[in-house]
Design a protein around this motif. Structure first.
Motif, PDB file in Angstrom:
ATOM      1  N   ARG A  21     -55.388  -0.883  26.706  1.00 44.72           N
ATOM      2  CA  ARG A  21     -55.870  -1.044  27.412  1.00 44.72           C
ATOM      3  C   ARG A  21     -56.751  -2.456  27.784  1.00 44.72           C
ATOM      4  NH1 ARG A  21     -57.964   4.430  25.487  1.00 44.72           N
ATOM      5  NH2 ARG A  21     -59.688   2.801  25.444  1.00 44.72           N
ATOM      6  N   ARG A  22     -57.276  -2.648  26.779  1.00 43.98           N
ATOM      7  CA  ARG A  22     -57.792  -3.771  27.010  1.00 43.98           C
ATOM      8  C   ARG A  22     -56.597  -5.556  28.022  1.00 43.98           C
ATOM      9  NH1 ARG A  22     -59.246  -8.525  23.561  1.00 43.98           N
ATOM     10  NH2 ARG A  22     -60.933 -10.691  24.306  1.00 43.98           N
ATOM     11  N   ALA A  23     -55.373  -5.306  26.528  1.00 42.62           N
ATOM     12  CA  ALA A  23     -54.798  -6.497  27.704  1.00 42.62           C
ATOM     13  C   ALA A  23     -53.645  -6.085  28.590  1.00 42.62           C
ATOM     14  CB  ALA A  23     -53.826  -6.162  26.457  1.00 42.62           C
ATOM     15  N   ASN A  24     -53.831  -4.845  28.977  1.00 42.84           N
ATOM     16  CA  ASN A  24     -53.219  -4.429  30.417  1.00 42.84           C
ATOM     17  C   ASN A  24     -53.597  -4.793  31.751  1.00 42.84           C
ATOM     18  OD1 ASN A  24     -51.190  -3.224  28.848  1.00 42.84           O
ATOM     19  ND2 ASN A  24     -51.884  -0.712  28.754  1.00 42.84           N
ATOM     20  N   GLU A  25     -55.646  -4.322  30.883  1.00 39.51           N
ATOM     21  CA  GLU A  25     -56.166  -4.521  32.663  1.00 39.51           C
ATOM     22  C   GLU A  25     -56.546  -6.307  32.130  1.00 39.51           C
ATOM     23  OE1 GLU A  25     -60.571  -3.682  31.574  1.00 39.51           O
ATOM     24  OE2 GLU A  25     -58.755  -1.217  30.879  1.00 39.51           O
ATOM     25  N   TRP A  26     -56.432  -7.469  31.426  1.00 36.04           N
ATOM     26  CA  TRP A  26     -55.911  -8.268  31.748  1.00 36.04           C
ATOM     27  C   TRP A  26     -54.868  -9.373  32.433  1.00 36.04           C
ATOM     28  CZ3 TRP A  26     -59.425 -13.067  31.179  1.00 36.04           C
ATOM     29  CH2 TRP A  26     -59.283 -13.399  31.727  1.00 36.04           C
ATOM     30  N   VAL A  27     -54.027  -8.401  31.963  1.00 35.27           N
ATOM     31  CA  VAL A  27     -53.064  -8.655  32.148  1.00 35.27           C
ATOM     32  C   VAL A  27     -52.655  -8.527  34.080  1.00 35.27           C
ATOM     33  CG1 VAL A  27     -49.961  -8.140  33.216  1.00 35.27           C
ATOM     34  CG2 VAL A  27     -51.231  -8.982  30.443  1.00 35.27           C
ATOM     35  N   VAL A  28     -53.074  -7.258  34.908  1.00 31.81           N
ATOM     36  CA  VAL A  28     -53.202  -7.211  36.271  1.00 31.81           C
ATOM     37  C   VAL A  28     -54.221  -7.557  36.836  1.00 31.81           C
ATOM     38  CG1 VAL A  28     -54.422  -5.140  37.987  1.00 31.81           C
ATOM     39  CG2 VAL A  28     -52.952  -4.120  36.216  1.00 31.81           C
ATOM     40  N   LEU A  29     -55.334  -8.303  36.304  1.00 31.32           N
ATOM     41  CA  LEU A  29     -56.443  -9.204  36.946  1.00 31.32           C
ATOM     42  C   LEU A  29     -56.029 -10.679  36.766  1.00 31.32           C
ATOM     43  CD1 LEU A  29     -59.019  -9.641  37.803  1.00 31.32           C
ATOM     44  CD2 LEU A  29     -59.768 -10.232  35.376  1.00 31.32           C
ATOM     45  N   GLU A  30     -54.787 -11.154  35.915  1.00 33.16           N
ATOM     46  CA  GLU A  30     -54.068 -12.148  35.864  1.00 33.16           C
ATOM     47  C   GLU A  30     -53.445 -12.355  37.746  1.00 33.16           C
ATOM     48  OE1 GLU A  30     -55.072 -15.789  33.960  1.00 33.16           O
ATOM     49  OE2 GLU A  30     -56.298 -14.756  35.285  1.00 33.16           O
ATOM     50  N   ARG A  31     -52.433 -11.790  37.314  1.00 35.94           N
ATOM     51  CA  ARG A  31     -51.611 -11.520  38.317  1.00 35.94           C
ATOM     52  C   ARG A  31     -52.421 -11.572  40.198  1.00 35.94           C
ATOM     53  NH1 ARG A  31     -45.875 -12.538  39.507  1.00 35.94           N
ATOM     54  NH2 ARG A  31     -45.915 -11.665  41.469  1.00 35.94           N
ATOM     55  N   LEU A  32     -53.602 -10.666  40.027  1.00 32.89           N
ATOM     56  CA  LEU A  32     -54.402 -10.714  41.302  1.00 32.89           C
ATOM     57  C   LEU A  32     -55.158 -12.228  41.060  1.00 32.89           C
ATOM     58  CD1 LEU A  32     -56.308  -7.223  41.716  1.00 32.89           C
ATOM     59  CD2 LEU A  32     -54.159  -7.638  43.271  1.00 32.89           C
ATOM     60  N   ARG A  33     -55.287 -12.771  40.527  1.00 32.20           N
ATOM     61  CA  ARG A  33     -55.875 -13.896  40.979  1.00 32.20           C
ATOM     62  C   ARG A  33     -55.097 -14.974  41.357  1.00 32.20           C
ATOM     63  NH1 ARG A  33     -58.162 -16.963  35.832  1.00 32.20           N
ATOM     64  NH2 ARG A  33     -58.605 -18.153  37.223  1.00 32.20           N
ATOM     65  N   SER A  34     -53.340 -14.573  40.959  1.00 31.36           N
ATOM     66  CA  SER A  34     -52.311 -15.446  41.345  1.00 31.36           C
ATOM     67  C   SER A  34     -51.710 -15.062  42.496  1.00 31.36           C
ATOM     68  CB  SER A  34     -51.266 -15.844  39.978  1.00 31.36           C
ATOM     69  OG  SER A  34     -51.194 -14.652  39.916  1.00 31.36           O
ATOM     70  N   HIS A  35     -52.140 -13.861  42.960  1.00 28.43           N
ATOM     71  CA  HIS A  35     -50.929 -13.201  43.948  1.00 28.43           C
ATOM     72  C   HIS A  35     -51.745 -12.177  44.880  1.00 28.43           C
ATOM     73  CE1 HIS A  35     -47.933 -14.739  41.437  1.00 28.43           C
ATOM     74  NE2 HIS A  35     -47.239 -15.367  42.278  1.00 28.43           N
ATOM     75  N   ALA A  36     -52.829 -12.129  45.453  1.00 29.61           N
ATOM     76  CA  ALA A  36     -53.634 -11.691  46.022  1.00 29.61           C
ATOM     77  C   ALA A  36     -53.260 -11.801  47.614  1.00 29.61           C
ATOM     78  CB  ALA A  36     -55.447 -11.350  45.409  1.00 29.61           C
ATOM     79  N   PRO A  37     -53.717 -10.701  48.394  1.00 27.73           N
ATOM     80  CA  PRO A  37     -53.745  -9.861  47.609  1.00 27.73           C
ATOM     81  C   PRO A  37     -52.418  -8.661  47.193  1.00 27.73           C
ATOM     82  CG  PRO A  37     -53.524  -9.144  50.147  1.00 27.73           C
ATOM     83  CD  PRO A  37     -54.504 -10.530  49.825  1.00 27.73           C
ATOM     84  N   ALA A  38     -52.521  -7.190  46.359  1.00 31.06           N
ATOM     85  CA  ALA A  38     -52.115  -6.523  46.455  1.00 31.06           C
ATOM     86  C   ALA A  38     -51.246  -5.556  45.696  1.00 31.06           C
ATOM     87  CB  ALA A  38     -51.037  -6.983  45.190  1.00 31.06           C
ATOM     88  N   SER A  39     -50.642  -4.278  45.829  1.00 34.34           N
ATOM     89  CA  SER A  39     -50.875  -2.819  45.908  1.00 34.34           C
ATOM     90  C   SER A  39     -51.063  -2.802  44.654  1.00 34.34           C
ATOM     91  CB  SER A  39     -49.898  -2.366  46.784  1.00 34.34           C
ATOM     92  OG  SER A  39     -48.461  -2.434  46.423  1.00 34.34           O
ATOM     93  N   ALA A  40     -51.262  -1.216  43.758  1.00 38.18           N
ATOM     94  CA  ALA A  40     -50.715  -0.648  42.999  1.00 38.18           C
ATOM     95  C   ALA A  40     -49.117  -0.816  42.611  1.00 38.18           C
ATOM     96  CB  ALA A  40     -51.481   0.812  42.532  1.00 38.18           C
ATOM     97  N   PRO A  41     -48.012  -0.285  43.506  1.00 37.17           N
ATOM     98  CA  PRO A  41     -47.087  -0.023  43.257  1.00 37.17           C
ATOM     99  C   PRO A  41     -46.379  -1.647  43.163  1.00 37.17           C
ATOM    100  CG  PRO A  41     -47.162   1.285  45.089  1.00 37.17           C
ATOM    101  CD  PRO A  41     -48.685   0.515  44.651  1.00 37.17           C
ATOM    102  N   GLU A  42     -46.918  -2.699  44.299  1.00 35.39           N
ATOM    103  CA  GLU A  42     -46.691  -3.906  43.731  1.00 35.39           C
ATOM    104  C   GLU A  42     -46.977  -4.478  42.113  1.00 35.39           C
ATOM    105  OE1 GLU A  42     -47.159  -5.884  48.220  1.00 35.39           O
ATOM    106  OE2 GLU A  42     -48.297  -5.605  47.055  1.00 35.39           O
ATOM    107  N   LEU A  43     -48.040  -4.018  42.180  1.00 34.42           N
ATOM    108  CA  LEU A  43     -48.410  -4.935  40.296  1.00 34.42           C
ATOM    109  C   LEU A  43     -47.624  -4.060  39.672  1.00 34.42           C
ATOM    110  CD1 LEU A  43     -52.641  -4.510  40.937  1.00 34.42           C
ATOM    111  CD2 LEU A  43     -50.973  -6.885  40.695  1.00 34.42           C
ATOM    112  N   SER A  44     -47.941  -2.709  39.677  1.00 33.69           N
ATOM    113  CA  SER A  44     -46.544  -2.523  38.813  1.00 33.69           C
ATOM    114  C   SER A  44     -44.947  -2.948  38.431  1.00 33.69           C
ATOM    115  CB  SER A  44     -46.146  -1.207  38.960  1.00 33.69           C
ATOM    116  OG  SER A  44     -45.191  -0.484  38.404  1.00 33.69           O
ATOM    117  N   SER A  45     -44.682  -2.963  39.995  1.00 37.04           N
ATOM    118  CA  SER A  45     -43.026  -3.766  39.624  1.00 37.04           C
ATOM    119  C   SER A  45     -43.041  -5.161  39.145  1.00 37.04           C
ATOM    120  CB  SER A  45     -42.414  -3.797  41.358  1.00 37.04           C
ATOM    121  OG  SER A  45     -41.418  -4.628  41.428  1.00 37.04           O
TER     122      SER A  45
END
Length: 416
Positions: A21-45
């Motif tokens: 869970r910790r690793a998944n949260e970090w992946v999502v956070l890092e993706r948002l830091r470089s590509h925001a705003p983003a939706s959950a479907p976009e982050l999943s993709s």
């Protein structure tokens, strides 16, 4: 100082559900830091994580005030998707550039946006006085922007020299007398706690050029600073290269000066290249040649532009020294770009053509593009902001994970 709480590694993700869970949260956070705003479907993709996993990660990150909702995606058929972005107001960071002439500071949010600045002369101050000056300026920045110490997540101090974590002191900071005393790092650490980090100022300048200058999007380039000192920051594969002990880029010690055989001790301790090519060497040569006791680097370059024979000879010698140093850089690193900065580097528009020509005469290898820094004197401060922001996100993420483990009554060692 390069030791810090890092993001979860791949191996950490294999140690159990909590670590996953910790690793998944970090992946999502890092993706948002470089590509925001983003939706959950976009982050999943883009991350390859399932929609439920992304939604859970976002919920936990929102609980820790690391992300926030910023609206909805419109224009598509069906239900609009919520958009997410990093919560850049969760904390603040400060970048400090300590030089022989000036102390510069910047306060920024966690998106790297500079909110306020301070700048004061540092000349004629002792090392202890510099510490007190930095502490006072930081306090002023925090007070005037209504930022508590608790919200200051990271402070990066960039200065000449190399930070040695084993002895907890800065070494080879010849331009700041006393800055390498063992007590200096301790005084700053006592003031700011473990949120402080120490970096070489030219390394930070390279990061500043990468973040806001000509190095943006270029994976392999070097930032060559020539001023009161000489130094180089190296970006390889898009990342700052520090070396095994932080000494990468200390080109002050290249043997390209005029000393034959073993250099004298004062030259050896400062570095042969710096002793021959830094600003004080240019001024010394000009004064020795009769250009006046009050002659400055500006005067030398102004006279050279007017085709003054003595000044032109001094500049030609500087070009030759820089070209010989760059031969080593080209042969060892093969950068796409060399960015020139520093007090002498600001005259690089005048130096670029003869420097490129002399470099081509000395080495038959493919040559990098030569350019003048577009960030200028702010390069170190901007690079420090970028470094402090990365550090702050790691600290904030780790603090949120620890709070959750404590609230859940988790036992055992902290994963990762």
């Amino acid at each position: 100082m390069t030791t810090m709480l890092g993001g979860p590694s791949h191996s950490a993700a294999l140690r159990g559900p909590g670590s996953m869970r910790r690793a998944n949260e970090w992946v999502v956070l890092e993706r948002l830091r470089s590509h925001a705003p983003a939706s959950a479907p976009e982050l999943s993709s883009v991350t390859g994580l399932s929609r439920p996993t992304v939604n859970l990660a976002l919920a936990r990150l929102e609980e820790d005030r690391l992300v926030r909702q910023t609206g909805r995606r419109t224009g598509n058929a069906g239900r609009s998707a919520r958009l997410w972005e990093p919560h850049v107001d969760t904390g603040r960071v400060i970048s400090v550039d300590v030089g022989a002439q000036w102390v510069r500071l910047a306060l920024a949010d966690l998106g790297g946006r500079v909110l306020d600045r301070r700048r004061e002369p540092s000349r004629a101050l002792s090392a202890t006085d510099l510490v007190h000056q930095i502490s006072r300026l930081v306090a002023e920045l925090l007070e005037s922007n209504e930022v508590t110490r608790e919200r200051l997540l990271s402070t990066v101090v960039g200065s000449p020299g190399i930070y040695d974590p084993a002895s907890q002191r800065l070494r080879h900071a010849s331009n700041l007398p006393g800055w390498d005393r063992p007590t200096i790092v301790g005084l700053l650490t006592d003031e700011f706690g473990d949120s402080i980090r120490f970096e070489n100022d030219i390394d930070l300048a390279a990061l500043g050029e990468q973040a806001a200058g000509l190095g943006c999007g270029i994976p392999d380039f070097v930032y060559l600073s020539v001023g009161s000192g000489v130094g180089m920051g190296t970006i390889t594969g898009g990342r700052l290269h520090r070396g095994a002990r932080g000494a990468a880029g200390e080109i002050a010690f290249l043997l390209v000066g005029d000393s034959g055989g073993e250099p004298p001790e004062e030259v050896r301790s400062r570095g042969a290249f710096e002793s021959a090519a830094a600003a004080d060497a240019i001024v010394a040569a000009a004064r020795y040649a009769g250009m006046g006791e009050n002659c400055t680097v500006e005067d030398v370059f102004t006279a050279a532009r007017a085709h003054h024979s003595v000044a032109s000879a001094i500049v030609d010698r500087e070009v030759d020294l820089l070209a010989r140093a760059l031969v080593a850089v080209v042969a060892l690193i093969d950068p796409q770009l060399v960015v020139l900065g520093g007090g002498v580097g600001r005259h690089a528009e005048f130096l670029l053509e003869p420097l490129g020509r002399r470099l081509a005469e000395l080495v038959p290898l493919p040559l990098p593009e030569l350019a003048v820094s577009t960030v200028g004197e702010d390069a170190t401060v901007i690079g420090g902001v970028a470094e402090a922001v990365d550090d702050a996100w790691r600290r904030a993420f780790g603090a949120g994970q620890r709070r959750r483990r404590e609230a859940e009554g988790a036992e055992g060692p902290w994963p990762g």
